[in-house]
Design an enzyme around this catalytic site. Structure first.
Site, PDB file in Angstrom:
ATOM      1  N   GLN A 142       0.741  -1.085   0.024  1.00  0.00           N
ATOM      2  CA  GLN A 142      -0.028  -0.067   0.117  1.00  0.00           C
ATOM      3  C   GLN A 142       0.749   0.978   0.017  1.00  0.00           C
ATOM      4  O   GLN A 142       0.416   2.138   0.000  1.00  0.00           O
ATOM      5  CB  GLN A 142      -0.907  -0.083   1.339  1.00  0.00           C
ATOM      6  CG  GLN A 142      -1.638  -1.133   1.356  1.00  0.00           C
ATOM      7  CD  GLN A 142      -2.290  -1.292   2.802  1.00  0.00           C
ATOM      8  OE1 GLN A 142      -3.361  -0.521   3.350  1.00  0.00           O
ATOM      9  NE2 GLN A 142      -1.667  -1.942   3.671  1.00  0.00           N
ATOM     10  N   HIS A 179      -1.428   1.555  -4.239  1.00  0.00           N
ATOM     11  CA  HIS A 179      -1.759   3.094  -4.160  1.00  0.00           C
ATOM     12  C   HIS A 179      -1.011   4.010  -4.759  1.00  0.00           C
ATOM     13  O   HIS A 179      -1.044   5.115  -4.560  1.00  0.00           O
ATOM     14  CB  HIS A 179      -1.755   3.521  -2.600  1.00  0.00           C
ATOM     15  CG  HIS A 179      -2.941   2.631  -1.835  1.00  0.00           C
ATOM     16  ND1 HIS A 179      -2.841   2.427  -0.526  1.00  0.00           N
ATOM     17  CD2 HIS A 179      -3.991   2.027  -2.124  1.00  0.00           C
ATOM     18  CE1 HIS A 179      -3.978   1.719  -0.179  1.00  0.00           C
ATOM     19  NE2 HIS A 179      -4.745   1.402  -1.286  1.00  0.00           N
ATOM     20  N   CYS A 207      -5.791  13.703 -19.115  1.00  0.00           N
ATOM     21  CA  CYS A 207      -5.466  12.739 -20.366  1.00  0.00           C
ATOM     22  C   CYS A 207      -4.765  11.514 -19.506  1.00  0.00           C
ATOM     23  O   CYS A 207      -4.609  11.630 -18.123  1.00  0.00           O
ATOM     24  CB  CYS A 207      -4.786  13.280 -21.222  1.00  0.00           C
ATOM     25  SG  CYS A 207      -3.176  13.732 -21.154  1.00  0.00           S
ATOM     26  N   SER A 211      -2.393  -1.102   9.407  1.00  0.00           N
ATOM     27  CA  SER A 211      -3.338  -0.839  10.198  1.00  0.00           C
ATOM     28  C   SER A 211      -4.507  -1.725   9.428  1.00  0.00           C
ATOM     29  O   SER A 211      -5.616  -1.743  10.569  1.00  0.00           O
ATOM     30  CB  SER A 211      -3.612   0.584  10.373  1.00  0.00           C
ATOM     31  OG  SER A 211      -4.027   1.331   9.354  1.00  0.00           O
ATOM     32  N   ASN A 268       3.415  -6.757  13.421  1.00  0.00           N
ATOM     33  CA  ASN A 268       3.047  -5.365  13.854  1.00  0.00           C
ATOM     34  C   ASN A 268       2.961  -5.184  15.406  1.00  0.00           C
ATOM     35  O   ASN A 268       2.496  -6.050  16.162  1.00  0.00           O
ATOM     36  CB  ASN A 268       1.320  -5.206  13.395  1.00  0.00           C
ATOM     37  CG  ASN A 268       1.065  -3.853  13.233  1.00  0.00           C
ATOM     38  OD1 ASN A 268       1.399  -3.125  14.333  1.00  0.00           O
ATOM     39  ND2 ASN A 268       0.296  -3.342  12.151  1.00  0.00           N
TER      40      ASN A 268
HETATM   41  P1  NAD Z   1      -1.117   3.121   8.711  1.00  0.00           P
HETATM   42  O1  NAD Z   1      -0.281   4.287   8.914  1.00  0.00           O
HETATM   43  O2  NAD Z   1      -2.569   3.266   8.732  1.00  0.00           O
HETATM   44  O3  NAD Z   1      -0.603   1.853   9.801  1.00  0.00           O
HETATM   45  C1  NAD Z   1       0.659   1.718   9.968  1.00  0.00           C
HETATM   46  C2  NAD Z   1       0.781   0.404  10.771  1.00  0.00           C
HETATM   47  O4  NAD Z   1       2.071   0.104  11.129  1.00  0.00           O
HETATM   48  C3  NAD Z   1       0.216   0.372  12.135  1.00  0.00           C
HETATM   49  O5  NAD Z   1      -0.661  -0.880  12.290  1.00  0.00           O
HETATM   50  C4  NAD Z   1       1.287   0.296  13.177  1.00  0.00           C
HETATM   51  O6  NAD Z   1       0.973  -0.345  14.334  1.00  0.00           O
HETATM   52  C5  NAD Z   1       2.110  -0.309  12.295  1.00  0.00           C
HETATM   53  N1  NAD Z   1       3.717   0.077  12.658  1.00  0.00           N
HETATM   54  C6  NAD Z   1       4.123   1.291  12.842  1.00  0.00           C
HETATM   55  N2  NAD Z   1       5.441   0.937  13.226  1.00  0.00           N
HETATM   56  C7  NAD Z   1       6.035  -0.183  12.792  1.00  0.00           C
HETATM   57  C8  NAD Z   1       7.006  -0.892  12.571  1.00  0.00           C
HETATM   58  N3  NAD Z   1       8.071  -0.384  12.891  1.00  0.00           N
HETATM   59  N4  NAD Z   1       6.885  -2.207  12.015  1.00  0.00           N
HETATM   60  C9  NAD Z   1       5.894  -2.836  11.667  1.00  0.00           C
HETATM   61  N5  NAD Z   1       4.646  -2.191  12.014  1.00  0.00           N
HETATM   62  C10 NAD Z   1       4.663  -0.990  12.377  1.00  0.00           C
HETATM   63  O7  NAD Z   1      -0.565   2.463   7.161  1.00  0.00           O
HETATM   64  P2  NAD Z   1      -1.213   1.570   6.340  1.00  0.00           P
HETATM   65  O8  NAD Z   1      -1.969   0.589   6.904  1.00  0.00           O
HETATM   66  O9  NAD Z   1      -0.322   1.339   5.270  1.00  0.00           O
HETATM   67  O10 NAD Z   1      -2.207   2.591   5.571  1.00  0.00           O
HETATM   68  C11 NAD Z   1      -2.651   3.453   5.039  1.00  0.00           C
HETATM   69  C12 NAD Z   1      -2.556   4.280   4.030  1.00  0.00           C
HETATM   70  O11 NAD Z   1      -1.396   5.164   4.307  1.00  0.00           O
HETATM   71  C13 NAD Z   1      -2.165   3.671   2.736  1.00  0.00           C
HETATM   72  O12 NAD Z   1      -3.118   3.912   1.865  1.00  0.00           O
HETATM   73  C14 NAD Z   1      -0.928   4.139   2.156  1.00  0.00           C
HETATM   74  O13 NAD Z   1      -0.849   4.178   0.879  1.00  0.00           O
HETATM   75  C15 NAD Z   1      -0.682   5.482   3.070  1.00  0.00           C
HETATM   76  N6  NAD Z   1       0.734   5.765   3.391  1.00  0.00           N
HETATM   77  C16 NAD Z   1       1.921   5.306   3.078  1.00  0.00           C
HETATM   78  C17 NAD Z   1       3.094   5.633   3.474  1.00  0.00           C
HETATM   79  C18 NAD Z   1       4.351   5.057   2.732  1.00  0.00           C
HETATM   80  O14 NAD Z   1       4.395   4.750   1.538  1.00  0.00           O
HETATM   81  N7  NAD Z   1       5.286   4.759   3.501  1.00  0.00           N
HETATM   82  C19 NAD Z   1       3.179   6.230   4.619  1.00  0.00           C
HETATM   83  C20 NAD Z   1       1.946   6.698   5.255  1.00  0.00           C
HETATM   84  C21 NAD Z   1       0.743   6.507   4.665  1.00  0.00           C
HETATM   85 ZN    ZN Z   2      -2.841  15.664 -20.135  1.00  0.00          ZN
END
Ligand code: NAD
Ligand code: ZN
Length: 275
Positions: free
Chosen positions: A100, A131, A142, A205, A229
């Site tokens: 994601q 994503h 476009c 999460s 997690n």
């Molecule tokens: P989230 O922020 O909702 O959840 C993060 C999860 O990771 C939590 O459950 C937390 O307990 C856990 N976590 C925190 N530190 C950790 C570690 N060191 N090791 C293992 N687990 C750990 O993120 P999500 O579930 O990916 O969801 C949400 C949306 O946020 C997605 O759509 C994503 O595209 C976007 N997002 C992406 C990034 C990225 O690309 N790095 C950063 C922030 C959000």
């Molecule tokens: Zn265009």
């Protein structure tokens, strides 16, 4: 630790593995998660900025946030979890990484691990990015899109990125809350999950769907879920094994040992398919 041993055993016995990762896998690389303590940017919640409505209302503000995120992530390095997963996927034809994340760190780890193994072909370890990516810019009108690691000047509406084809306003190549995911990418992720023996869920999460449902597809088809997690998630009750540790510690311990290819000793690599 018992959970680590159980996870290793499940992975050793698995022929097909799907990895589902979220922001937590990149937390130890310094990439802020959305829901952790670093989730706010100038008092804005991510959920209020990562939407088509926010972009329609104030594209400059949204681009400014993405410019900041691109800048933060460009200075981050893949961590031990990204590398271990990349090595595993390079070594196993039937391991697929679904993420994601939009930070490009799985892809970067794949390129570096392939290079370290003397190959220019990292394709096997390239993730399905559900994503999209911070490093893609696309047109609001476009089909134009391009890989883009340039700094974004979001000081005014006039300086925002424009389409290289039709000149319309461009936007980040990510999927926002409320938008539909790329059908092809999502279809591949679900197809892989449905035939996987194990879905290894790392650092999500599991509240954003349909991404979180990828793990449920494995579960429903009789496969097992391993969750890494530090906290509980809605997927925890579906997990055969739960590892309450950080990704950079737990993932290398369950999928491989050591840093170099020759030390990768997960049992499956010796006895798995194709060997
Ligand atoms: P989230 O922020 O909702 O959840 C993060 C999860 O990771 C939590 O459950 C937390 O307990 C856990 N976590 C925190 N530190 C950790 C570690 N060191 N090791 C293992 N687990 C750990 O993120 P999500 O579930 O990916 O969801 C949400 C949306 O946020 C997605 O759509 C994503 O595209 C976007 N997002 C992406 C990034 C990225 O690309 N790095 C950063 C922030 C959000
Ligand atoms: Zn265009």
């Amino acid at each position: 630790m018992k959970a680590i041993a159980q996870a290793r055993a499940l992975l050793s016995a698995a022929r097909r593995v799907v990895v589902l990762s979220g922001a937590g896998v990149s937390a130890e690389s310094g990439v802020p998660t959305f829901r952790g303590p670093d989730g706010l940017w100038r008092s804005h919640r991510a959920e209020d900025l990562a939407t088509p409505q926010a972009f329609a209302r104030d594209p400059r503000l949204v681009w400014e946030w993405y410019a900041w995120r691109r800048d933060v992530v460009a200075r981050c390095e893949p961590n031990a979890a990204h590398f271990a997963l990349a090595r595993h996927a390079l070594a196993h034809e039937h391991t697929v990484i679904v993420t994601q994340n939009v930070d490009g760190l799985h892809a970067e780890a794949a390129r570096r691990e392939a290079h370290a193994a003397g190959s220019a072909d990292a394709s096997r370890a390239m993730p399905l990015e559900l994503h999209g990516s911070l490093f893609v810019t696309r047109c609001t009108t476009c089909a134009w899109r391009r890989d883009d690691r340039d700094a974004v000047d979001a000081t005014s509406h006039e300086t925002l990125p424009r389409c290289g084809w039709c000149g319309a306003l461009a936007r980040p190549g990510v999927v926002w809350f409320g938008e539909v995911l790329d059908e092809t990418v999502l279809g591949r992720a679900f197809a892989e999950a449905a035939v996987a023996d194990v879905c290894l869920v790392v650092g999500t999460s599991a509240v954003v769907h349909p991404a979180a449902s990828v793990a449920l597809a494995t579960c429903r088809a009789g496969g097992r879920v391993i969750e890494v997690n530090p906290d509980d998630t809605p997927l925890t009750r579906h997990a055969a094994v739960t590892i309450r540790e950080r990704a950079a510690t737990a993932v290398p311990a369950i999928v491989s040992i050591g840093r170099s290819g020759s030390e990768v000793t997960i049992d499956r690599m010796r006895v798995g398919p194709g060997s």
